[in-house]
Design a protein around this motif. Structure first.
Motif, mmCIF file in Angstrom:
data_model
loop_
_atom_site.group_PDB
_atom_site.id
_atom_site.type_symbol
_atom_site.label_atom_id
_atom_site.label_comp_id
_atom_site.label_asym_id
_atom_site.label_seq_id
_atom_site.Cartn_x
_atom_site.Cartn_y
_atom_site.Cartn_z
ATOM 1 N N THR A 47 51.590 55.473 93.158
ATOM 2 C CA THR A 47 52.405 55.833 91.997
ATOM 3 C C THR A 47 53.227 54.610 91.608
ATOM 4 N N ALA A 79 45.395 56.385 88.617
ATOM 5 C CA ALA A 79 45.649 55.192 89.423
ATOM 6 C C ALA A 79 44.504 54.201 89.298
ATOM 7 N N VAL A 94 49.380 58.446 87.404
ATOM 8 C CA VAL A 94 50.506 57.679 87.925
ATOM 9 C C VAL A 94 51.701 57.829 87.000
ATOM 10 N N ASN A 153 54.851 53.847 96.152
ATOM 11 C CA ASN A 153 55.490 53.716 94.846
ATOM 12 C C ASN A 153 55.669 52.224 94.604
#
Length: 717
Positions: A452, A484, A476, A429
Motif C-alpha cells: 500500500t 498494486a 493501493v 506501506n
C-alpha cells in the motif's frame, strides 16, 4: 532429389494426368505441410532471406541497473568494549552505600590559588582581583634550598603550559591540582606567599566518590549519579561511573547525568520494575557487556542524544518494556528486546549486529535502522530509513510503514539493501520510499499480504531486488485507483497513463517455492525468529520476463496480409510454478482454429474469447473487443525455452505447429510487452519500417521501438 507432393483432392487431380504416379520419386506431404512450404516461400519473397543467426526474439533478455547502494559502517563487526575495559574503573571504584549514594559535594565553595608579591620578594606572581594571573619568573629570598627544589619540581611545572595569562574560573582543575600537590608537602609553605581562599563554586567533598561499584545487591537509586556539569553544581570531568557486577534493583527513575556512565559487566544485572526508568541525558553512557543484563518492565531511555566519544552499547541482554533512543546512536551486539522501541528525534540511529526483538515501534517515524543481523518486530513498525547488509533480515509481522512526514524535514526516506539482505513484512506501506538494491547479486523484499502507500506517493525501486507479495491485485492507497501491480509496472490506457515505480528491468517479482534449488538467500544455522540467527533465508523463483508472441496462421501465402496478429498472447514459462505456464491471450486476428500449448478444443483461442470462429478480436475498431484472457497450461516442452511452446493451427484436416527455426522463415516472433500489434489487413513492414532489415540482418533487435506508422498500429496511442 526428394520432391514433395500434396495429398488430397489436388494431388488426385494431378495424378489423373499421369500414366503412373509411382514411377516418380515423390514423397506425399499433408495439407498442413504444403501450407507451411507455401508460407515459407511467400515470407522470403516478401521480406528477403533471413539472417543465418536470426532467432526471432527467442534468445535472451537484457538487464540493466540504474544506481548503486551505499552501505554504512554497520558492516564493521568488532565490538567497541571488552571486559578488560572495566578493570580501570573497578580498580578505583567504591562500593555504593547509603552515605555515598546521597553525599555529593560541599555546596557553595570554589578553590582558587592566589600568588602575591610579598615585601621580601619571595614569589613574583601578580594577582588582579583574584582572577587574572600574569606569569613571571619567581625567586626565593627566605626559602631553603630544599624548598626551592621541591617547589620547582612539583608546583612550577603545573604552570608550564598556562601561557602568560591564566584565569582560574576557566581552569579550576589547575587550582585543585596545586592544592593536591601542596597537601603532599610536609613543611610550612604559607610564607611562600600562597594564599588559599574560598569563593562561590565547587570543590569536592572529602567523601566524594568518582567511581561506584555494585558487587552485591543494591536497592534504589544512586542520587549523585543524576548530577551533571555546572547545571547541578558538579564540574565537568567529575561525572560518576557505576560498574555493576552484582544486582541493582530500581523501582523509580535513575537519572544518569551528562557524560556519566553505567556499566553492566559480566554477571551484573539491573532490574527495572514497572514504572522505573534508567534515563541517560545529554550524552551519558549506558554499556552492557557480554554476560550483563538489564531486564524488567521499565524503560531504558537516551534523552537529547548520545555521545560520539562514549558509545552506548549492548553486548549482553537488554529485555525491557520500552527502549527509547531519542536522537542518538545505539549499538547492539547482543540481544535487545523491548515491548516498544522509539526514536523520538531526528537522527535516532540503531546499529544492530545481534538480535533485536520488539513488539512495536512508537508513533514517531524517525528511527533509522542499520542492520547486520536480525531485526524482528511482532507488531507494526514506523521507521525513517533502513539499510541491511548481506545475510541480514528485517522481519515485521504487522505493517511496515516508511515515512518522512514525522520529522518535518525534506530528507527523503530510503531503503538500501546489499546482496543477500531480506526484508519481510505483513503489509508494506511504502509511502514515497526509495528502495535501492545491489548492482550484483540480489536482495529480497517479501510482503506476506500486500503493498500500500499514502497520499498518492508511491516511491521508487531500482537495481537487483526480488519482490514477493501475497497479492498484487489489491487497490493501493492514494487517488490513482489502481492495483498494486499497475502501480509497480505501470498502465497505459486510452485517456490516462500510470507511470510504474519500477525503473529497472532487474527488479523482478518472485513466487515462493519449497524447492531447495530455488534458495535465493540461505537460512542461518539454527535460525529462530526473534531469538538467534541472522536470517530465515528465502526460497523463491523469480517471475520470468513476460514475452509477447505474435504469429501468422500460414494464411498469408494465400493472398492474405502479413500482419502477424492472427494470434497475440503473452507468456510466462514455469510461472506460477515449475511445469505450469501463464498465458494471457491479447488478440485473435485470424479465422482458423488455433490452440496455444494444448491441442484441445477448450483452449481454442476464439472459444477462450467467447466468440465464434469467424470473429476477429482486438485487431481493429470494427472487430470484437474483449478483455485479455489469462489461463494456465501444464506441460514440459523440450529445452524449456519459450520457443518450444507449441502453437497449433488447423489447415484443412491437419493441425500444424507454427515455428521459428533459426535462420529460416518464422510464423511466430517473440517481442516485449511494449510491442503493439498491427491492425487488421495491414502489412507489418509498413507499420514497423525496421522489420525488413531485422529479418535479413537481425538488427535492430527491438525493431518495433521507432520508425513506425502509428496509423497502422492497433491501440497505438
Amino acid at each position: 532429389m526428394r520432391k514433395q507432393l500434396m495429398t488430397g483432392v489436388a494431388a488426385a487431380a494431378i495424378c489423373l494426368g499421369l500414366a503412373s504416379c509411382s514411377r516418380f520419386d515423390y514423397t506425399l506431404i499433408s495439407e498442413g505441410e504444403q501450407a507451411y512450404v507455401n508460407y515459407e516461400n511467400a515470407f522470403i519473397e516478401k521480406f528477403g532471406e533471413p539472417a543465418p543467426d536470426q532467432t526471432w526474439g527467442f534468445g535472451g533478455s537484457s538487464t540493466k541497473a540504474t544506481r548503486s547502494i551505499t552501505n554504512p559502517a554497520v558492516a564493521e563487526a568488532s565490538q567497541p568494549y571488552t571486559e578488560t575495559w572495566v578493570t580501570n574503573y573497578l580498580a578505583t571504584a567504591t562500593e555504593v552505600n547509603s552515605t555515598n549514594a546521597t553525599d555529593n559535594y560541599d555546596n557553595g565553595t570554589n578553590v582558587s590559588v592566589q600568588w602575591n608579591i610579598n615585601s621580601d620578594g619571595k614569589l613574583k606572581y601578580i594577582t588582579d582581583n583574584y582572577s587574572n594571573y600574569t606569569y613571571d619568573w619567581f625567586s626565593f629570598t627566605k626559602a631553603t634550598k630544599e624548598e626551592f627544589e621541591w617547589y620547582g619540581k612539583n608546583i612550577k611545572p603545573l604552570f608550564d603550559n598556562c601561557g602568560w595569562n591564566w584565569n582560574y574560573n576557566s581552569d579550576t582543575s589547575l587550582a585543585q591540582k596545586i592544592l593536591d600537590k601542596l597537601s603532599e608537602y610536609n613543611g610550612d609553605y604559607n610564607y611562600w606567599g600562597i594564599t588559599i581562599t574560598r569563593e562561590s563554586g565547587w570543590v569536592a567533598d572529602p567523601t566524594f566518590v568518582r567511581n561506584f561499584k555494585i558487587t552485591g545487591t543494591w536497592d534504589g537509586s544512586i542520587n549523585v549519579v543524576a548530577t551533571e556539569g555546572y547545571t547541578d553544581g558538579v564540574k565537568n570531568g567529575y561525572e560518576r561511573t557505576v560498574v555493576v557486577t552484582g544486582t541493582w534493583n530500581l523501582t523509580a527513575e535513575q537519572r544518569v547525568g551528562s557524560l556519566g556512565r553505567i556499566i553492566v559487566a559480566n554477571g551484573g544485572k539491573i532490574n527495572l520494575a514497572a514504572g522505573s526508568n534508567l534515563n541517560s541525558v545529554n550524552g551519558a553512557q549506558i554499556v552492557v557487556l557480554p554476560g550483563g543484563e538489564i531486564t524488567g518492565e521499565g524503560t531504558v531511555a537516551f534523552n537529547n542524544g548520545t555521545s560520539t566519544e562514549l558509545l552506548s552499547y549492548n553486548g549482553g541482554t537488554i529485555d525491557v518494556g520500552k527502549f527509547n533512543n531519542n536522537g542518538g546512536d545505539f549499538y547492539n551486539y547482543g540481544t535487545l528486546k523491548a515491548g516498544t522501541m522509539d526514536g523520538g528525534a531526528g537522527n535516532s540511529h540503531y546499529y544492530n549486529h545481534g538480535i533485536v526483538n520488539i513488539g512495536q515501534t512508537g508513533s514517531s517515524a524517525n528511527l533509522r535502522l542499520y542492520n547486520a543481523c536480525q531485526f524482528y518486530c511482532s507488531g507494526n513498525m514506523r521507521i525513517r530509513n533502513y539499510e541491511g547488509i548481506g545475510g541480514s533480515s528485517l522481519i515485521c509481522d504487522g505493517e511496515l510503514m516508511l515515512s518522512s512526514s514525522e520529522d518535518g524535514t525534506s530528507e527523503p526516506t530510503y531503503v538500501g539493501l546489499a546482496a543477500g539482505a531480506l526484508v519481510r513484512c505483513g503489509t508494506l506501506n511504502n509511502n514515497g520510499t526509495t528502495w535501492t538494491g545491489p548492482t550484483s547479486g540480489y536482495a529480497v523484499l517479501d510482503v506476506i499480504d500486500k503493498f500500500t502507500y499514502l497520499n498518492n506517493n508511491v516511491g521508487d525501486f531500482s537495481n537487483n531486488i526480488y519482490l514477493c507479495a501475497g497479492t498484487w491485485d489489491n487497490i493501493v492507497g492514494g487517488n490513482r485507483n489502481c492495483t498494486a501491480k499497475q502501480a509497480f509496472w505501470g498502465l497505459k490506457e486510452q485517456y490516462y497513463e500510470i507511470i510504474g515505480i519500477i525503473n529497472s528491468s532487474t527488479v523482478k517479482i518472485v513466487g515462493k517455492t519449497t524447492n531447495e534449488k530455488d534458495e535465493l538467500i540461505p537460512t542461518s544455522e539454527d535460525f529462530q525468529v526473534g531469538v538467534k540467527g541472522c536470517t530465515p533465508g528465502f526460497r523463491g523463483k523469480p517471475e520470468p520476463e513476460t514475452i509477447r508472441i505474435i504469429a501468422e496462421d500460414l494464411s498469408a501465402s494465400e493472398g492474405s496480409d502479413f500482419d502477424f496478429n492472427d494470434v497475440v498472447f503473452d507468456v510466462q514459462l514455469n510461472w506460477p510454478s515449475e511445469g505450469r505456464h501463464t498465458i494471457t491471450l491479447q488478440a485473435a486476428g485470424g479465422k482458423l482454429p488455433l490452440c496455444i500449448g494444448v491441442l484441445d478444443d477448450d483452449y481454442e483461442v476464439h472459444k477462450l474469447f467467447g466468440v465464434s470462429l469467424n470473429t476477429m478480436v482486438n485487431t481493429e475498431d470494427w472487430t470484437a473487443h474483449k478483455d485479455p484472457v489469462p489461463f494456465i497450461i501444464d506441460g514440459q516442452y523440450g529445452s524449456g525455452n519459450i520457443v518450444d511452446l507449441p502453437i497449433w493451427v488447423q489447415k484443412g484436416s491437419d493441425w500444424v505447429q507454427l515455428t521459428a527455426p533459426k535462420g529460416k522463415a518464422a510464423s511466430k516472433i517473440a517481442v516485449s510487452t511494449d510491442y503493439k500489434w498491427v491492425k487488421e489487413l495491414q502489412d507489418i513492414s509498413k507499420a514497423y519500417k525496421n522489420f525488413d532489415t531485422y529479418v535479413t540482418s537481425g538488427k535492430p533487435a527491438e525493431w518495433w521501438k521507432d520508425n513506425k506508422d502509428d496509423s497502422l498500429i492497433y491501440n497505438a496511442q
